[in-house]
Design an enzyme around this catalytic site. Structure first.
Site, PDB file in Angstrom:
ATOM      1  NE  ARG A 155      -1.098  -1.470   3.754  1.00 50.43           N
ATOM      2  CZ  ARG A 155      -1.081  -1.330   5.071  1.00 50.43           C
ATOM      3  NH1 ARG A 155      -2.142  -0.899   5.700  1.00 50.43           N
ATOM      4  NH2 ARG A 155       0.003  -1.630   5.763  1.00 50.43           N
ATOM      5  CD  GLU A 156       0.534   5.002  -4.182  1.00 46.26           C
ATOM      6  OE1 GLU A 156       0.410   6.199  -3.866  1.00 46.26           O
ATOM      7  OE2 GLU A 156       0.412   4.586  -5.337  1.00 46.26           O
ATOM      8  CE  LYS A 210      -2.195  -5.922  -6.486  1.00 49.74           C
ATOM      9  NZ  LYS A 210      -1.002  -5.194  -6.257  1.00 49.74           N
ATOM     10  CG  LEU A 256     -16.838  -1.799   7.232  1.00 49.19           C
ATOM     11  CD1 LEU A 256     -17.043  -2.529   5.922  1.00 49.19           C
ATOM     12  CD2 LEU A 256     -17.109  -2.746   8.392  1.00 49.19           C
ATOM     13  N   GLY A 259     -17.079   7.021   2.986  1.00 51.82           N
ATOM     14  CA  GLY A 259     -16.655   8.365   2.623  1.00 51.82           C
ATOM     15  C   GLY A 259     -16.695   8.544   1.127  1.00 51.82           C
ATOM     16  CB  CYS A 266      -3.805  -0.147  -7.160  1.00 53.13           C
ATOM     17  SG  CYS A 266      -2.025  -0.060  -7.305  1.00 53.13           S
ATOM     18  CE  LYS A 269      -2.891  -0.044 -12.725  1.00 53.63           C
ATOM     19  NZ  LYS A 269      -2.745  -1.465 -12.458  1.00 53.63           N
ATOM     20  CE  LYS A 329      -2.458   4.931   0.473  1.00 54.88           C
ATOM     21  NZ  LYS A 329      -2.427   3.534   0.819  1.00 54.88           N
TER      22      LYS A 329
HETATM   23  C1  UDX Z   1      -4.137  -0.834  -2.836  1.00 54.38           C
HETATM   24  C2  UDX Z   1      -4.128  -2.168  -2.061  1.00 54.38           C
HETATM   25  O1  UDX Z   1      -4.472  -1.938  -0.693  1.00 54.38           O
HETATM   26  C3  UDX Z   1      -2.782  -2.822  -2.152  1.00 54.38           C
HETATM   27  O2  UDX Z   1      -2.780  -4.067  -1.491  1.00 54.38           O
HETATM   28  C4  UDX Z   1      -2.441  -2.999  -3.613  1.00 54.38           C
HETATM   29  O3  UDX Z   1      -1.176  -3.570  -3.752  1.00 54.38           O
HETATM   30  C5  UDX Z   1      -2.494  -1.671  -4.350  1.00 54.38           C
HETATM   31  O4  UDX Z   1      -3.764  -1.065  -4.170  1.00 54.38           O
HETATM   32  P1  UDX Z   1      -3.295   1.657  -2.343  1.00 54.38           P
HETATM   33  O5  UDX Z   1      -3.771   2.017  -3.713  1.00 54.38           O
HETATM   34  O6  UDX Z   1      -1.970   2.140  -1.874  1.00 54.38           O
HETATM   35  O7  UDX Z   1      -3.240   0.059  -2.191  1.00 54.38           O
HETATM   36  O8  UDX Z   1      -4.387   2.219  -1.346  1.00 54.38           O
HETATM   37  P2  UDX Z   1      -5.352   1.658  -0.213  1.00 54.38           P
HETATM   38  O9  UDX Z   1      -4.780   1.925   1.108  1.00 54.38           O
HETATM   39  O10 UDX Z   1      -5.806   0.293  -0.518  1.00 54.38           O
HETATM   40  O11 UDX Z   1      -6.576   2.666  -0.418  1.00 54.38           O
HETATM   41  C6  UDX Z   1      -7.288   2.696  -1.652  1.00 54.38           C
HETATM   42  C7  UDX Z   1      -8.357   3.732  -1.651  1.00 54.38           C
HETATM   43  O12 UDX Z   1      -9.448   3.311  -0.846  1.00 54.38           O
HETATM   44  C8  UDX Z   1      -7.967   5.106  -1.123  1.00 54.38           C
HETATM   45  O13 UDX Z   1      -8.501   6.091  -1.989  1.00 54.38           O
HETATM   46  C9  UDX Z   1      -8.613   5.185   0.242  1.00 54.38           C
HETATM   47  O14 UDX Z   1      -8.928   6.498   0.602  1.00 54.38           O
HETATM   48  C10 UDX Z   1      -9.856   4.346   0.023  1.00 54.38           C
HETATM   49  N1  UDX Z   1     -10.394   3.740   1.240  1.00 54.38           N
HETATM   50  C11 UDX Z   1      -9.668   2.819   1.939  1.00 54.38           C
HETATM   51  C12 UDX Z   1     -11.687   4.049   1.669  1.00 54.38           C
HETATM   52  O15 UDX Z   1     -12.376   4.858   1.044  1.00 54.38           O
HETATM   53  N2  UDX Z   1     -12.181   3.454   2.791  1.00 54.38           N
HETATM   54  C13 UDX Z   1     -11.474   2.542   3.506  1.00 54.38           C
HETATM   55  O16 UDX Z   1     -12.002   2.038   4.504  1.00 54.38           O
HETATM   56  C14 UDX Z   1     -10.164   2.216   3.072  1.00 54.38           C
END
Ligand code: UDX
Length: 439
Positions: A155-156, A210, A256, A259, A266, A269, A329
Site C-alpha cells: 500500500r502506498e 492479486k 470499512l 466516505g 490500483c 484500474k 489518500k
Molecule cells: C491498494 C491495495 O491496498 C494494495 O494491497 C495494492 O497492492 C495496491 O492497491 P493503495 O492504492 O496504496 O493500495 O491504497 P489503499 O490503502 O488500498 O486505499 C485505496 C483507496 O481506498 C484510497 O482512496 C482510500 O482512501 C480508500 N479507502 C480505503 C476508503 O475509502 N475506505 C477505507 O475504509 C479504506
C-alpha cells in the site's frame, strides 16, 4: 544475492531499497534517465514515508546502484524483478501490457546463462504463461531463462513495511518444485525465516490472487458506501453502523470507512482490467458485481458535489470553496484518479472558485489540474470560504483548531468527505458539520 529490479516507479524503487535492506546487492534499471540520475543520487521522485532514507542508506553503502543498460543488468543479476506499470488502456477498461512486454523483449536477448525473471506487476490472468514462452523463445539460454510470478500487495504510505513485513508471499511457478522456487526462497529467506506465510502455486492462481485481493478490498469499501446511501435516505449514521459491524470478527473493521470512496493507481484500474479479462474468458457474469462496486464508488463523488451545492444554498456559481486534500489518500503524493481532485474539478466546472491545499500532493495536483486554484496552507485555502470540504484525511487537518478557523471563513460550513473529523468539536466551534452517510 545479486538482484536487478526493472522499473523504478513506486513499486520498483521500494522493492529495490528493501531488497538491499535484507542483504542483497541490487541494481535498479529504468529507461528514464532523469529518474535513474535522481535515484543514484539518493533522491526519490515521489513521496513515500521513509523511502528516501532507506534508498540513500544503501546507495551510500554501495549495495544499491542504478543503470539504464539492459546488457549490464543481464550480466549482473542472478534474479531479475520486473516492476513496471500496467496502466489502464486509454479509452478501454483493459490493462496496457506494453511495459511488461518490453521488459522481456529488452532483457531476453542478453540472457546467455540460466536465470530467473520474476514478474511483480498486476497483470491479467494468462499473461505469465505468455511471457514465459516469449522469454524462452527470445533468450539465447532458451528454457533455462525461467519466469515466476510474485505479486506485490504493498500500500502506498506503508510501502516499506508492507515489503519487509508482508502478510504473505505468493510464488507463481511454471512447474512445481522448480529451480525458480529455490531461488525465490533464497531471495526472501529473511522474511520466510520470520514465519511469513508462503503460498506456492501456478502462474494463473498467482496472477488471480492479486486481482481478487483488490476486487475484495474495493467491494468492501463500496459495500459500506452503499450502506451510507441507505443511511442518508433513512436518517441513520454509517460511522456507527460500521463500528457495530466491525466487532464481528467475520467482517472486521478495516476498509470499512465510508466516505468519498477509493481512488489511486490500483483499485479503480485493477477492477476494470479484471472485468475486461473475465469477459475475454467468457465469465463476465462472475464479475458483474464489480461494475456495481465501481458505480457505487463513482456515485459518492456525485453526492459530494450535490451536498456542496446544497450547503451553498442551491447554487455553486461564484461560491468560494476550500478543498482540503488532493492526494487519493493521506501519506501519499499520488493524485492518480484522486476522488478529492475529481470533486474539486467538478465544483470548478459548476462555477465555484476553488482553493485546493494538500500537504504533499500540490505539485502533482497542479500538473494534472493546472487551472484549479491552489493555496499555501489549509488556513489560506479557507480564507473567505463559503464552504470547506475535507476530502483526504491527512492528520494535519484533524489537528486544526476549528475555533481559530471559524474567524477565517465567510461561512463556517464543513463538509467531511472522509468521516474523519470530530463532529462535536466542529459543531461546538460554531460550524455546520455535514458528512457522507450521516444525519
Ligand atoms: C491498494 C491495495 O491496498 C494494495 O494491497 C495494492 O497492492 C495496491 O492497491 P493503495 O492504492 O496504496 O493500495 O491504497 P489503499 O490503502 O488500498 O486505499 C485505496 C483507496 O481506498 C484510497 O482512496 C482510500 O482512501 C480508500 N479507502 C480505503 C476508503 O475509502 N475506505 C477505507 O475504509 C479504506
Amino acid at each position: 544475492m545479486r538482484l536487478t529490479v526493472i522499473g523504478t516507479g513506486y513499486l520498483g524503487a521500494t522493492h529495490a531499497a528493501c531488497m538491499a535492506e535484507i542483504g542483497h546487492e541490487v541494481l535498479g534499471l529504468d529507461v528514464q534517465t532523469e529518474r535513474i540520475a535522481a535515484l543514484q543520487s539518493g533522491r526519490v521522485p515521489f513521496y513515500e514515508p521513509g523511502l528516501e532514507d532507506l534508498l540513500a542508506k544503501h546507495v551510500a553503502s554501495g549495495r544499491l546502484r542504478f543503470t539504464t543498460s539492459y546488457a549490464e543488468a543481464a550480466e549482473f543479476g542472478e534474479v531479475h524483478f520486473s516492476c513496471v506499470g500496467t496502466p489502464q488502456k486509454s479509452g478501454e477498461p483493459g490493462a496496457d501490457l506494453r511495459h511488461v512486454d518490453a521488459v522481456v523483449d529488452s532483457l531476453a536477448p542478453h540472457l546467455h546463462h540460466p536465470t530467473l525473471l520474476v514478474g511483480k506487476s498486476t497483470v491479467p490472468v494468462g499473461t505469465a504463461e505468455r511471457l514465459a514462452e516469449r522469454l524462452a523463445r527470445l533468450a539465447p539460454a532458451g528454457a533455462d531463462a525461467q519466469l515466476a510470478w510474485n505479486p506485490e500487495f504493498l500500500r502506498e504510505g506503508f510501502a516499506i513495511d508492507d515489503t519487509l513485513r508482508p502478510d504473505r508471499l505468493v510464488f507463481g511457478l511454471g512447474t512445481p518444485d522448480s529451480a525458480a522456487e529455490t531461488l525465490l526462497r533464497q531471495v526472501y529467506a529473511p522474511l520466510l525465516d520470520r514465519g511469513t506465510p508462503l503460498v506456492t502455486t501456478d502462474f494463473a492462481t498467482a496472477e488471480l490472487v492479486k486481482a481478487a485481493a483488490n476486487a475484495f478490498l474495493a467491494t468492501k469499501i463500496s459495500f459500506i458506501n452503499a450502506m451510507a446511501e441507505v443511511c442518508e435516505a433513512s436518517g441513520a449514521d454509517v460511522t456507527q453502523l460500521s463500528r457495530a459491524l466491525s466487532y464481528d470478527p467475520r467482517i472486521g473493521g478495516r476498509f470499512l470507512n465510508a466516505g468519498l470512496g477509493f481512488g489511486g493507481g490500483c483499485l479503480p484500474k485493477d477492477i476494470r482490467a479484471f472485468m475486461a479479462r473475465a469477459a475475454e474468458l467468457g465469465v463476465d457474469q462472475a464479475l458483474t458485481f464489480l461494475h456495481e462496486v465501481d458505480a457505487i464508488n463513482m456515485r459518492r463523488r456525485d453526492r459530494m458535489v450535490e451536498l456542496a451545492r446544497e450547503q451553498c444554498g442551491g447554487d455553486l456559481l461564484g461560491r468560494r470553496i476550500a478543498v482540503w486534500g488532493a492526494a487519493f489518500k493521506p501519506d501519499s503524493d499520488d493524485v492518480r484518479d484522486s476522488p478529492a481532485l475529481n470533486v474539486a474539478a467538478r465544483l470548478q466546472l459548476h462555477g465555484a472558485d476553488v482553493a485546493v491545499y494538500d500537504p504533499k500532493a500540490m505539485d502533482n495536483a497542479r500538473k494534472m489540474y493546472p487551472s484549479l486554484g491552489y493555496a499555501a496552507s489549509p488556513t489560506e485555502a479557507a480564507q473567505g470560504a463559503d464552504l470547506v470540504l475535507h476530502l483526504t484525511e491527512w492528520q494535519e487537518f484533524a489537528d486544526l483548531d476549528p475555533v481559530l478557523l471559524a474567524d477565517e471563513v465567510a461561512h463556517p460550513r464543513m463538509l467531511d468527505g472522509r468521516n474523519a473529523l470530530d463532529p462535536q468539536r466542529w459543531r461546538g466551534a460554531g460550524w455546520t458539520y455535514r458528512a457522507l452517510g450521516r444525519p
